[in-house]
Design a protein around this motif. Structure first.
Motif, PDB file in Angstrom:
ATOM      1  N   GLN A 138       0.835  -1.203   0.000  1.00 15.79           N
ATOM      2  CA  GLN A 138       0.000   0.000   0.000  1.00 15.79           C
ATOM      3  C   GLN A 138       0.874   1.259   0.000  1.00 15.79           C
ATOM      4  N   ILE A 139       1.936   1.236   0.802  1.00 14.16           N
ATOM      5  CA  ILE A 139       2.846   2.394   0.897  1.00 14.16           C
ATOM      6  C   ILE A 139       3.489   2.672  -0.467  1.00 14.16           C
ATOM      7  N   LEU A 140       3.924   1.608  -1.136  1.00 18.62           N
ATOM      8  CA  LEU A 140       4.562   1.806  -2.446  1.00 18.62           C
ATOM      9  C   LEU A 140       3.534   2.316  -3.461  1.00 18.62           C
ATOM     10  N   HIS A 141       2.357   1.735  -3.423  1.00 16.11           N
ATOM     11  CA  HIS A 141       1.303   2.205  -4.336  1.00 16.11           C
ATOM     12  C   HIS A 141       1.034   3.691  -4.134  1.00 16.11           C
ATOM     13  N   ASP A 142       0.882   4.096  -2.871  1.00 16.58           N
ATOM     14  CA  ASP A 142       0.525   5.493  -2.598  1.00 16.58           C
ATOM     15  C   ASP A 142       1.666   6.426  -3.017  1.00 16.58           C
ATOM     16  N   HIS A 143       2.893   6.009  -2.743  1.00 19.41           N
ATOM     17  CA  HIS A 143       4.057   6.829  -3.104  1.00 19.41           C
ATOM     18  C   HIS A 143       4.130   7.023  -4.618  1.00 19.41           C
ATOM     19  N   ILE A 144       4.057   5.932  -5.341  1.00 22.16           N
ATOM     20  CA  ILE A 144       4.179   6.012  -6.805  1.00 22.16           C
ATOM     21  C   ILE A 144       3.029   6.825  -7.401  1.00 22.16           C
ATOM     22  N   SER A 145       1.816   6.560  -6.944  1.00 24.59           N
ATOM     23  CA  SER A 145       0.666   7.296  -7.498  1.00 24.59           C
ATOM     24  C   SER A 145       0.810   8.790  -7.240  1.00 24.59           C
ATOM     25  N   THR A 146       1.265   9.132  -6.022  1.00 23.06           N
ATOM     26  CA  THR A 146       1.352  10.548  -5.662  1.00 23.06           C
ATOM     27  C   THR A 146       2.488  11.245  -6.401  1.00 23.06           C
ATOM     28  N   VAL A 147       3.662  10.627  -6.421  1.00 22.78           N
ATOM     29  CA  VAL A 147       4.829  11.294  -7.012  1.00 22.78           C
ATOM     30  C   VAL A 147       4.697  11.349  -8.535  1.00 22.78           C
ATOM     31  N   VAL A 148       4.384  10.245  -9.154  1.00 18.74           N
ATOM     32  CA  VAL A 148       4.247  10.250 -10.621  1.00 18.74           C
ATOM     33  C   VAL A 148       3.055  11.112 -11.017  1.00 18.74           C
ATOM     34  N   GLY A 149       1.972  11.031 -10.239  1.00 15.85           N
ATOM     35  CA  GLY A 149       0.795  11.862 -10.514  1.00 15.85           C
ATOM     36  C   GLY A 149       1.107  13.345 -10.409  1.00 15.85           C
ATOM     37  N   HIS A 150       1.922  13.708  -9.436  1.00 17.19           N
ATOM     38  CA  HIS A 150       2.276  15.122  -9.255  1.00 17.19           C
ATOM     39  C   HIS A 150       2.930  15.694 -10.512  1.00 17.19           C
ATOM     40  N   TYR A 151       3.727  14.862 -11.178  1.00 15.76           N
ATOM     41  CA  TYR A 151       4.479  15.336 -12.365  1.00 15.76           C
ATOM     42  C   TYR A 151       3.866  14.849 -13.670  1.00 15.76           C
ATOM     43  N   ARG A 152       2.649  14.367 -13.619  1.00 10.49           N
ATOM     44  CA  ARG A 152       1.993  13.825 -14.829  1.00 10.49           C
ATOM     45  C   ARG A 152       2.140  14.793 -16.004  1.00 10.49           C
ATOM     46  N   GLY A 153       2.624  14.281 -17.114  1.00 10.79           N
ATOM     47  CA  GLY A 153       2.773  15.099 -18.318  1.00 10.79           C
ATOM     48  C   GLY A 153       4.023  15.961 -18.340  1.00 10.79           C
ATOM     49  N   ARG A 154       4.778  15.967 -17.261  1.00 11.42           N
ATOM     50  CA  ARG A 154       5.969  16.839 -17.192  1.00 11.42           C
ATOM     51  C   ARG A 154       7.264  16.059 -17.091  1.00 11.42           C
ATOM     52  N   ILE A 155       7.184  14.805 -16.719  1.00 11.65           N
ATOM     53  CA  ILE A 155       8.394  13.976 -16.636  1.00 11.65           C
ATOM     54  C   ILE A 155       8.282  12.902 -17.708  1.00 11.65           C
ATOM     55  N   ALA A 156       9.249  12.910 -18.622  1.00  9.16           N
ATOM     56  CA  ALA A 156       9.145  12.075 -19.820  1.00  9.16           C
ATOM     57  C   ALA A 156       9.451  10.608 -19.541  1.00  9.16           C
ATOM     58  N   ALA A 157      10.325  10.354 -18.580  1.00 12.55           N
ATOM     59  CA  ALA A 157      10.745   8.976 -18.292  1.00 12.55           C
ATOM     60  C   ALA A 157      10.981   8.837 -16.797  1.00 12.55           C
ATOM     61  N   TRP A 158      10.629   7.706 -16.251  1.00 11.24           N
ATOM     62  CA  TRP A 158      10.874   7.433 -14.823  1.00 11.24           C
ATOM     63  C   TRP A 158      11.740   6.188 -14.665  1.00 11.24           C
ATOM     64  N   ASP A 159      12.735   6.268 -13.789  1.00 10.93           N
ATOM     65  CA  ASP A 159      13.397   5.065 -13.305  1.00 10.93           C
ATOM     66  C   ASP A 159      12.489   4.501 -12.215  1.00 10.93           C
ATOM     67  N   VAL A 160      11.741   3.484 -12.568  1.00 10.41           N
ATOM     68  CA  VAL A 160      10.759   2.940 -11.620  1.00 10.41           C
ATOM     69  C   VAL A 160      11.466   2.076 -10.586  1.00 10.41           C
ATOM     70  N   ALA A 161      12.210   1.097 -11.050  1.00  7.01           N
ATOM     71  CA  ALA A 161      12.905   0.175 -10.144  1.00  7.01           C
ATOM     72  C   ALA A 161      14.404   0.348 -10.350  1.00  7.01           C
TER      73      ALA A 161
END
Ligand code: XIL
Length: 369
Positions: A149-172
């Motif tokens: 749950q913690i990882l889900h919330d972190h990823i959703s919040t951080v990636v969501g915050h930058y939606r459309g502005r960050i072209a690529a993410w190092d996920v793992a």
């Protein structure tokens, strides 16, 4: 770190200042004066040349200067030379979620806004890693379900915050060790196994469907076991329809382990052959410094390694970017991390290029092969 045990901003570029250098030493490469060309201008359109943005957020301190705030010449360097930027620390877990459900995007927002202002892309780094995690996460005594749950919330919040502005993410980031085993110390893979990686990619994709999502690690070009572990995982994820889009080859190289990794280009190609983008994400070439300074021979070899790294990317059609880490030398993470080593970047300081810079220009001008 254990990691490499084997291993307002400025306008257009100012006119180049008159060279202040003294007589060249015969046959010894020497630092050039201020760069008179821009890497991003000489690079082919389909290869983005980049830099990390050093410092950042809660990881600030003596080892973490914040030059984006304090150093106009640094801003000039980032604004004029590069087409993509990666916040070096600002988006790591301890920086961005220092207390549970409490987010601090100040440093990340500043880096992203700077990049946008200069027409540069952003790579997001990173969403799960075995380092730079806050104590509340690593020492919280959470159950596997809570961690999920913690990882889900972190990823959703951080990636969501930058939606459309960050072209690529190092996920793992760095999930395998040099033997191809799961890297110990990652709170999520420790508790949930490698399966959590697929979910991390799915959650990141839900939060920003346009971002290209990467695995990212060092020594992939030099450890056959690690490379195989990533190739196997990538195949499995793709077969399951997981939105994996790219493989990041960090490229933390050291002149102490010559030669230049012979499998560098073929490693990039192997991931491209799976249908992935590939990127060199954290390129630097460190060396042991005797008396605190690099020799002319070391600088010449370093220049050749930078050339080979860029040539490797240019030879692989799916290689989309080359990002350098922690430049200039004055701000690099290397001296604080690897005792006695340094001089790892193509710039001595904000305005003084090294032979490696000239090698980068030549390699980029040569174009795709
Ligand atoms: C390093 C930063 O450069 C340092 O400032 C910080 O103290 C530790 O992390 N692999 C990675 C990067 O994926 O995040 C690391 O960056 C270097 C190794």
């Amino acid at each position: 770190m254990a990691l490499l045990a084997l291993g307002a901003c400025t306008g257009p570029a100012e006119p180049p200042p008159t060279s202040t250098s003294t007589e060249p030493v015969a046959s010894e490469p020497r630092p050039s004066a201020s760069p008179t060309v821009s890497l991003r201008t000489v690079a082919p359109k389909d290869l983005l040349i980049g830099s990390s943005v050093v410092g950042g957020g809660h990881l600030s301190g003596t080892d973490h200067p914040q030059p984006l705030e304090s150093d106009a010449a640094y801003r000039q360097l980032l604004a004029t030379q590069f087409a993509t930027l990666t916040p070096e620390n600002a988006l790591k877990w301890a920086s961005v979620e220092p207390a549970r459900d409490t987010y601090d995007f100040a440093a990340g927002d500043a880096a992203v806004a700077f990049a946008e202002q200069h027409g540069e892309q952003v790579r997001g780094h990173n969403l799960m890693w075995h380092q730079s995690n806050p104590a509340w996460l690593t020492e919280g005594g959470f159950t596997p379900d809570q961690l999920r749950q913690i990882l889900h919330d972190h990823i959703s919040t951080v990636v969501g915050h930058y939606r459309g502005r960050i072209a690529a993410w190092d996920v793992a980031n760095e999930i395998f060790d040099d033997y191809g085993r799961l890297q110990a110390g990652d709170p999520f893979t420790d508790a949930l196994g490698v399966g959590i990686v697929a979910d991390a990619f799915r959650w990141a994709h839900e939060a920003d469907p346009a971002a290209v999502l990467y695995l990212n690690d060092y020594n992939v070009e030099s450890s056959a076991a690690k490379r195989q572990a990533y190739l196997d995982l990538a195949r499995q994820l793709l077969a399951q329809g997981v939105p994996l889009g790219g493989m990041g080859i960090q490229g933390h190289l050291s002149l102490q382990y010559p030669p230049f990794p012979p499998d560098f280009r073929s490693t990039l190609q192997a991931f491209a052959d799976l249908g992935l983008d590939v990127a060199i994400t954290e390129l630097d070439v460190r060396m042991a410094l005797t008396g605190g300074e690099a020799t002319g021979d070391q600088l010449a070899t370093q220049a050749d390694w930078y050339r080979q790294a860029v040539a490797g990317c240019l030879a692989v059609a799916r290689c989309v970017s080359v990002t350098m880490w922690g430049l200039p030398d004055t701000y690099s993470w290397v001296p604080a991390t690897f005792t006695g080593q340094g001089a790892a970047t193509p710039f001595i300081d904000d305005s003084t290029a090294k032979p490696a810079f000239d090698a980068l220009v030549a390699a980029l001008q040569a174009g795709r092969t």
